[in-house]
Design a protein around this motif. Sequence first.
Motif: not given
Length: 189
Positions: A63-91
């Motif tokens: 999975y991607d830990n992400a930020l999404v941007a939502i409005s009435a007109q649009n929804a998009e994945i704005l950002y995908r985390e570059r550095m998740p926590v090693p071990g507990s998230m990034w494996q």
Amino acid sequence: MERQRVLIATVLASDDGKPRSVVLPESALGFWTPTVERLWRNALRDRELTVIAGAAVLAGDGYDNALVAISAQNAEILYRERMPVPGSMWQPWRMLTGESGGARAHFFGNPAVEIDGTRIAPLICYEQLIVWPVLQSMLHSPDIIVAVGNGWWTTGTSIVAIQHLSTVAWSKMFDVPLVGAVNIQAKGE
């Protein structure tokens, strides 16, 4: 869905009718699905409001830990985390054993993104504490830092406070305004 409706009601209660953005914490939306997108976009109909919120975006191998941007007109994945926590998230060792799961790391991806004409430096949780993501983002001359976190698991520690102070220091060092959102567990819950 009830949790989404409560969150939507909270966001809409703060809407004063002026064009603006609202930032919600890491993981606030849970899993990002077409149903969640449709629910939020319908709720934002006829409003000049953009919601930037944390979500988990499922992928075939994790999975991607992400930020999404939502409005009435649009929804998009704005950002995908570059550095998740090693071990507990990034494996990354999971790939070597043929297993799937864990957060994917997008080390060199999306250090600055634009939304509604504003260039933002997104930082999710752990990224606020380490040098690489911040420096990479600052090389792109952002207008603002948007820092989100998930502190519900830190009860009884100073982790959220340290993260906040770190992000404030980055903001001051590079003279870039800061907007942040962290979810924490209230005492007694």
